[in-house]
Design a protein around this motif. Sequence first.
Motif, short mmCIF file in Angstrom:
data_model
loop_
_atom_site.label_atom_id
_atom_site.label_comp_id
_atom_site.label_asym_id
_atom_site.label_seq_id
_atom_site.Cartn_x
_atom_site.Cartn_y
_atom_site.Cartn_z
N ASP A 34 29.54 -8.55 45.51
CA ASP A 34 29.50 -8.47 44.06
C ASP A 34 29.33 -9.85 43.47
O ASP A 34 29.78 -10.84 44.02
CB ASP A 34 30.80 -7.88 43.53
N PRO B 11 30.14 -11.60 39.82
CA PRO B 11 30.69 -11.36 38.48
C PRO B 11 29.76 -11.83 37.37
O PRO B 11 30.00 -11.54 36.21
CB PRO B 11 32.00 -12.17 38.48
N VAL C 167 41.15 -3.27 36.67
CA VAL C 167 41.11 -4.68 37.08
C VAL C 167 42.55 -5.18 37.19
O VAL C 167 43.39 -4.88 36.35
CB VAL C 167 40.31 -5.53 36.07
N ASP D 255 29.17 -4.22 34.49
CA ASP D 255 28.00 -3.74 35.21
C ASP D 255 27.50 -2.44 34.62
O ASP D 255 28.14 -1.82 33.78
CB ASP D 255 28.34 -3.58 36.70
N PRO E 289 37.66 -10.14 44.54
CA PRO E 289 37.30 -10.64 43.21
C PRO E 289 36.52 -9.60 42.42
O PRO E 289 35.67 -8.90 42.97
CB PRO E 289 36.43 -11.87 43.53
N ALA E 290 36.83 -9.50 41.13
CA ALA E 290 36.18 -8.49 40.28
C ALA E 290 34.71 -8.83 40.16
O ALA E 290 34.34 -9.85 39.59
CB ALA E 290 36.84 -8.46 38.91
N GLY E 291 33.88 -7.99 40.73
CA GLY E 291 32.44 -8.21 40.64
C GLY E 291 31.79 -7.02 40.01
O GLY E 291 31.28 -7.06 38.91
N LYS E 292 31.83 -5.90 40.73
CA LYS E 292 31.17 -4.70 40.23
C LYS E 292 32.16 -3.92 39.38
O LYS E 292 32.95 -3.13 39.87
CB LYS E 292 30.70 -3.85 41.41
N VAL E 293 32.17 -4.19 38.11
CA VAL E 293 33.12 -3.53 37.20
C VAL E 293 32.33 -2.72 36.17
O VAL E 293 31.54 -3.27 35.42
CB VAL E 293 34.03 -4.56 36.50
N ALA F 269 40.92 -12.43 38.31
CA ALA F 269 40.63 -11.00 38.08
C ALA F 269 40.14 -10.40 39.38
O ALA F 269 39.21 -10.92 40.00
CB ALA F 269 39.56 -10.86 36.99
N ASP G 82 25.36 -5.58 37.95
CA ASP G 82 25.09 -4.70 39.07
C ASP G 82 24.90 -3.28 38.56
O ASP G 82 25.19 -2.97 37.41
CB ASP G 82 26.25 -4.72 40.07
#
Lengths: 374, 162
Positions: A227, A229, B64, A78, B54-58, B35, A233
């Motif tokens: 979020d 993936p 992680v 992001d 769950p890894a979304g905003k990385v 992840a 973002d």
Amino acid sequence: MKSIKQQLRRARLAVVALGLIGATPAAFAVGTDFGTDITNTASVNYSVSGVPQTAINSSPTGNSTPGTPGVPTTFEVDKKIIFIAEETDGAATVTSPGLTQVVTVFRVTNTSNGSQDYGIVADNTQPPAIIFGRADAFDMSNFTLHATAPTACDPGTMTTPSFAGEAAVTHIEQLPEDDCVYVFVRSDTPVSPTAANGLASTIRLVVTATTNASNGVTAEAESGVADDPTVVDVVFAEAGVLNGNVVEDGISMAFDQYFVGTLTVTKTAAVISDGFSPAGQAKAIPGATVEYTITVQNNGLVTSGAALTEAIPANTTYVAGSTTLNGAAVADVAGTMPYVSGGAINSPAAGAGVINPGATAAERAVVRFRVTIN
Amino acid sequence: MFKGSGIPGAAIVACVLSSQAFAQSPGCIVLKTIAEVEQVTVNARGEKSTKLVPAGKVVPGVEVVYTVTANNICKEPAEKVTINNGVPEHMTYVAASAVGPGTDIVFSLDGKTFGTADQLTVQENGATRKARADEYKSIRWVFKDSLAAGAQGFARYRAVLN
């Protein structure tokens, strides 16, 4: 400071990678670029009844088919927006009443993990605390903004480039990561008496992270809690807190000041000789010769007709023919020091009455004369 | 055999393909990688709790948590089970973060030679030194015991996005 640590760590890593596998180290960026997919696939080896089996690669939901590539577990990097707007020279810009399109310079540095657009606006909004020790006394008007092309930045070395006719802009288009632009704010000074000697006007530059292709209009927004993936973002991570800045809000402000210039006059006295002491140790005793030095510095005024009027101090006697302007003799007038009756002064090599703005010897007007102590 | 034209021939081809697929399926282990990132929540009493989401905003600098599970779906035990996972590109392994119940964990700097943290060395400026955790490129979990039918092997580590 964190990013510097990260850069150092990455630098060490790059050295190791070079030594191990001969890889070419990448340019040190602030972090992995946004939009990059980070993929990860594990594998398992095992035997059944003593017979080695074909390895199985992982998937995000579980894979049991041997010999297939599996499905990488993936997320997308992001956007971490970090940037700062800064005033460049740590001092006010000198102006004069009625002077138009006076230039002051800011720098905008992008340390996000990718290129970023920024909207830029200048106005008369004030910081919570005064800057450069001067209160805001009047407003500038007719702000125009101009920007240099992006260049690689050294955070530790701030320069103040000169305005070179860059086109007017309202936003910074796709500032690459770790690059900066210098923003020239030009504005008009009100006429006297609104702008008068010694008064200052503080102005603000507001830099807002904006979405690509919005011409600086649409501010970036942090994504909500949910979020995704597969979507880039936005996370605001800028840290500035000076002058009312708020951390992690996607906006950075910097302030600068216009100051209506003045003349600064300093006068010093030195005992040249007393007729008894060795050179350099002369004392101010009766009969000693004292040299006065009057230095006039122009802090930005457009001058003409600058004149000095100076009296001979009480209890001293003027040494005939001792007056100089910028090292050149000035003839006595009516048998005494010429500036007793007032006289034009000027910078070396300038016309009578003109003192060029600046603090160097080429710009200051220096008058010297000598007296003896009665 | 493939001389036939029209629909019968097509049916035979389809049959061959499906038998090939059948020959590949399935092994005895279902391997899954997920992840996740830690999310800290504060409840009404101000108590902090951490959960994995769950890894979304990385973004760069975020840690992680990778979790690899191996489920034995056969009736026989799986022997000599080893899970391998390379540290993903653009990421750095977090020191001492690899865990796995019932496993010996070894690391590699090149994905080929594995060893314990004490065995891995790096040549630097003509001297040999112990490798740092942030230099590990690959992790291997060697299960000490067979994985019984229906049992699950578990491996986890953390990596930070560069």
